[in-house]
Design a protein around this motif. Sequence first.
Motif, PDB file in Angstrom:
ATOM      1  N   TYR A   1      72.255 -17.569  26.529  1.00  8.72           N
ATOM      2  CA  TYR A   1      71.209 -18.389  25.912  1.00  8.72           C
ATOM      3  C   TYR A   1      70.820 -19.609  26.748  1.00  8.72           C
ATOM      4  O   TYR A   1      70.095 -20.472  26.272  1.00  8.72           O
ATOM      5  CB  TYR A   1      71.680 -18.869  24.525  1.00  8.72           C
ATOM      6  CG  TYR A   1      72.101 -17.727  23.644  1.00  8.72           C
ATOM      7  CD1 TYR A   1      71.158 -16.971  22.953  1.00  8.72           C
ATOM      8  CD2 TYR A   1      73.448 -17.377  23.525  1.00  8.72           C
ATOM      9  CE1 TYR A   1      71.535 -15.894  22.165  1.00  8.72           C
ATOM     10  CE2 TYR A   1      73.839 -16.298  22.744  1.00  8.72           C
ATOM     11  CZ  TYR A   1      72.874 -15.562  22.064  1.00  8.72           C
ATOM     12  OH  TYR A   1      73.256 -14.501  21.291  1.00  8.72           O
TER      13      TYR A   1
ATOM     14  N   ARG B   1      68.770 -20.238  29.170  1.00  8.68           N
ATOM     15  CA  ARG B   1      67.467 -20.400  29.811  1.00  8.68           C
ATOM     16  C   ARG B   1      66.751 -21.594  29.179  1.00  8.68           C
ATOM     17  O   ARG B   1      66.598 -21.648  27.956  1.00  8.68           O
ATOM     18  CB  ARG B   1      66.632 -19.134  29.612  1.00  8.68           C
ATOM     19  CG  ARG B   1      65.370 -19.084  30.455  1.00  8.68           C
ATOM     20  CD  ARG B   1      64.598 -17.807  30.158  1.00  8.68           C
ATOM     21  NE  ARG B   1      63.499 -17.626  31.085  1.00  8.68           N
ATOM     22  CZ  ARG B   1      62.495 -16.785  30.888  1.00  8.68           C
ATOM     23  NH1 ARG B   1      62.466 -16.058  29.777  1.00  8.68           N
ATOM     24  NH2 ARG B   1      61.544 -16.658  31.770  1.00  8.68           N
ATOM     25  N   THR B   2      66.325 -22.538  29.993  1.00 10.31           N
ATOM     26  CA  THR B   2      65.650 -23.697  29.416  1.00 10.31           C
ATOM     27  C   THR B   2      64.291 -23.295  28.877  1.00 10.31           C
ATOM     28  O   THR B   2      63.721 -22.263  29.248  1.00 10.31           O
ATOM     29  CB  THR B   2      65.469 -24.820  30.455  1.00 10.31           C
ATOM     30  OG1 THR B   2      64.557 -24.362  31.479  1.00 10.31           O
ATOM     31  CG2 THR B   2      66.796 -25.228  31.082  1.00 10.31           C
ATOM     32  N   TYR B   3      63.747 -24.133  28.009  1.00 12.06           N
ATOM     33  CA  TYR B   3      62.423 -23.857  27.465  1.00 12.06           C
ATOM     34  C   TYR B   3      61.347 -24.013  28.537  1.00 12.06           C
ATOM     35  O   TYR B   3      60.326 -23.330  28.491  1.00 12.06           O
ATOM     36  CB  TYR B   3      62.162 -24.749  26.252  1.00 12.06           C
ATOM     37  CG  TYR B   3      62.994 -24.305  25.072  1.00 12.06           C
ATOM     38  CD1 TYR B   3      62.594 -23.236  24.295  1.00 12.06           C
ATOM     39  CD2 TYR B   3      64.207 -24.925  24.773  1.00 12.06           C
ATOM     40  CE1 TYR B   3      63.374 -22.790  23.231  1.00 12.06           C
ATOM     41  CE2 TYR B   3      64.989 -24.494  23.713  1.00 12.06           C
ATOM     42  CZ  TYR B   3      64.566 -23.427  22.942  1.00 12.06           C
ATOM     43  OH  TYR B   3      65.345 -22.985  21.895  1.00 12.06           O
TER      44      TYR B   3
ATOM     45  N   GLU C   1      61.748 -23.103  31.670  1.00 10.54           N
ATOM     46  CA  GLU C   1      61.780 -21.811  32.368  1.00 10.54           C
ATOM     47  C   GLU C   1      61.077 -20.738  31.552  1.00 10.54           C
ATOM     48  O   GLU C   1      60.323 -19.925  32.098  1.00 10.54           O
ATOM     49  CB  GLU C   1      63.226 -21.407  32.624  1.00 10.54           C
ATOM     50  CG  GLU C   1      63.930 -22.247  33.675  1.00 10.54           C
ATOM     51  CD  GLU C   1      65.409 -21.943  33.785  1.00 10.54           C
ATOM     52  OE1 GLU C   1      65.960 -22.139  34.870  1.00 10.54           O
ATOM     53  OE2 GLU C   1      66.013 -21.511  32.784  1.00 10.54           O
ATOM     54  N   GLU C   2      61.313 -20.723  30.248  1.00 11.67           N
ATOM     55  CA  GLU C   2      60.690 -19.718  29.395  1.00 11.67           C
ATOM     56  C   GLU C   2      59.170 -19.849  29.403  1.00 11.67           C
ATOM     57  O   GLU C   2      58.447 -18.857  29.263  1.00 11.67           O
ATOM     58  CB  GLU C   2      61.225 -19.855  27.969  1.00 11.67           C
ATOM     59  CG  GLU C   2      60.841 -18.715  27.061  1.00 11.67           C
ATOM     60  CD  GLU C   2      61.545 -18.789  25.725  1.00 11.67           C
ATOM     61  OE1 GLU C   2      60.881 -18.584  24.691  1.00 11.67           O
ATOM     62  OE2 GLU C   2      62.765 -19.061  25.715  1.00 11.67           O
TER      63      GLU C   2
ATOM     64  N   ASP D   1      59.746 -19.370  20.716  1.00 11.84           N
ATOM     65  CA  ASP D   1      59.170 -18.384  21.627  1.00 11.84           C
ATOM     66  C   ASP D   1      57.652 -18.324  21.491  1.00 11.84           C
ATOM     67  O   ASP D   1      56.941 -18.046  22.464  1.00 11.84           O
ATOM     68  CB  ASP D   1      59.799 -17.009  21.429  1.00 11.84           C
ATOM     69  CG  ASP D   1      59.685 -16.483  20.005  1.00 11.84           C
ATOM     70  OD1 ASP D   1      59.246 -17.224  19.112  1.00 11.84           O
ATOM     71  OD2 ASP D   1      60.058 -15.315  19.783  1.00 11.84           O
TER      72      ASP D   1
ATOM     73  N   THR E   1      56.436 -21.418  23.561  1.00 10.22           N
ATOM     74  CA  THR E   1      56.464 -21.217  25.013  1.00 10.22           C
ATOM     75  C   THR E   1      55.419 -20.183  25.440  1.00 10.22           C
ATOM     76  O   THR E   1      54.834 -20.307  26.522  1.00 10.22           O
ATOM     77  CB  THR E   1      57.861 -20.811  25.500  1.00 10.22           C
ATOM     78  OG1 THR E   1      58.323 -19.670  24.760  1.00 10.22           O
ATOM     79  CG2 THR E   1      58.849 -21.959  25.317  1.00 10.22           C
TER      80      THR E   1
ATOM     81  N   ARG F   1      52.329 -20.771  28.143  1.00 11.15           N
ATOM     82  CA  ARG F   1      51.958 -19.875  29.240  1.00 11.15           C
ATOM     83  C   ARG F   1      50.473 -19.534  29.192  1.00 11.15           C
ATOM     84  O   ARG F   1      49.815 -19.448  30.235  1.00 11.15           O
ATOM     85  CB  ARG F   1      52.810 -18.594  29.194  1.00 11.15           C
ATOM     86  CG  ARG F   1      54.282 -18.818  29.517  1.00 11.15           C
ATOM     87  CD  ARG F   1      55.002 -17.503  29.807  1.00 11.15           C
ATOM     88  NE  ARG F   1      54.941 -16.579  28.697  1.00 11.15           N
ATOM     89  CZ  ARG F   1      55.826 -16.540  27.708  1.00 11.15           C
ATOM     90  NH1 ARG F   1      56.837 -17.399  27.676  1.00 11.15           N
ATOM     91  NH2 ARG F   1      55.715 -15.633  26.737  1.00 11.15           N
TER      92      ARG F   1
ATOM     93  N   ARG G   1      70.620 -26.673  30.662  1.00 13.66           N
ATOM     94  CA  ARG G   1      70.846 -25.286  30.242  1.00 13.66           C
ATOM     95  C   ARG G   1      71.788 -25.218  29.041  1.00 13.66           C
ATOM     96  O   ARG G   1      71.559 -24.437  28.098  1.00 13.66           O
ATOM     97  CB  ARG G   1      71.412 -24.462  31.397  1.00 13.66           C
ATOM     98  CG  ARG G   1      70.447 -24.250  32.562  1.00 13.66           C
ATOM     99  CD  ARG G   1      71.089 -23.359  33.630  1.00 13.66           C
ATOM    100  NE  ARG G   1      71.419 -22.058  33.073  1.00 13.66           N
ATOM    101  CZ  ARG G   1      72.557 -21.404  33.308  1.00 13.66           C
ATOM    102  NH1 ARG G   1      73.488 -21.938  34.096  1.00 13.66           N
ATOM    103  NH2 ARG G   1      72.773 -20.221  32.779  1.00 13.66           N
TER     104      ARG G   1
ATOM    105  N   ARG H   1      69.309 -22.939  20.817  1.00  8.76           N
ATOM    106  CA  ARG H   1      69.032 -21.553  20.412  1.00  8.76           C
ATOM    107  C   ARG H   1      70.094 -21.029  19.450  1.00  8.76           C
ATOM    108  O   ARG H   1      69.785 -20.405  18.438  1.00  8.76           O
ATOM    109  CB  ARG H   1      68.952 -20.654  21.646  1.00  8.76           C
ATOM    110  CG  ARG H   1      67.698 -20.853  22.478  1.00  8.76           C
ATOM    111  CD  ARG H   1      67.561 -19.746  23.516  1.00  8.76           C
ATOM    112  NE  ARG H   1      66.264 -19.809  24.161  1.00  8.76           N
ATOM    113  CZ  ARG H   1      65.998 -20.513  25.246  1.00  8.76           C
ATOM    114  NH1 ARG H   1      66.968 -21.211  25.831  1.00  8.76           N
ATOM    115  NH2 ARG H   1      64.782 -20.539  25.775  1.00  8.76           N
TER     116      ARG H   1
END
Length: 212
Positions: free
Chosen positions: A14, A16-18, A20-21, A50, A53, A57, A191, A198
Amino acid sequence: MTTRATVSALLDGYGRTYAEEAGITLRDKPAPLYRLLVVTVLCSVRIRADTATAAARELFRAGLRTPRAMAGSGWQDRVDALGRAHYVRYDESTATALGDGARLVLDRWRGDLRRAGAAADGDPEALRGLLREVPRIGPVGADIFCREAQAVWPWLRPSFDARVCRTARDLGLPGTPRGLAGLVPPEDCARLAAALVRVGRSERAAAQVRAA
């Protein structure tokens, strides 16, 4: 389960930083820091992370990667980008907040959030106060930004807010920012914070960490 095993399960599953996401390679540069601010604004309402993020994107894919580009964009263009990521219910108010926030960043910090960091003069609480001037960002949003930005701003470390510390205690880890920071290399604090966020939102994830 040992502390080391718990931390490994958190980071591996779990961590993965936000940022990065959201597709951000976070660096101490104006554009990536602004994009982190956008993610913070998007996460600062009651919506799935999610989805937030994914919305980030879409905005970045539409070319809205800098405060100047965001401020110069049309409100409907921002709404449309949010809609493509199914960021609904808050899409219109968030589109307004993003435009107003971009103009604030341009007017107050000349488009460079490093100026906000300099104005805080190494005081994380002072930075949180400056961040709360951005539309939509409150105490929770300020915590989000600091948790992520500690990856590139060492003076923010350790940034583990009360909710993160509570999750850590539930997993048998130290329940203080300093205690958590002692479990990982400094560059992994962001991280670990993201992983705890999460897991704190998912009983299933918490069970998986405990069982790992």
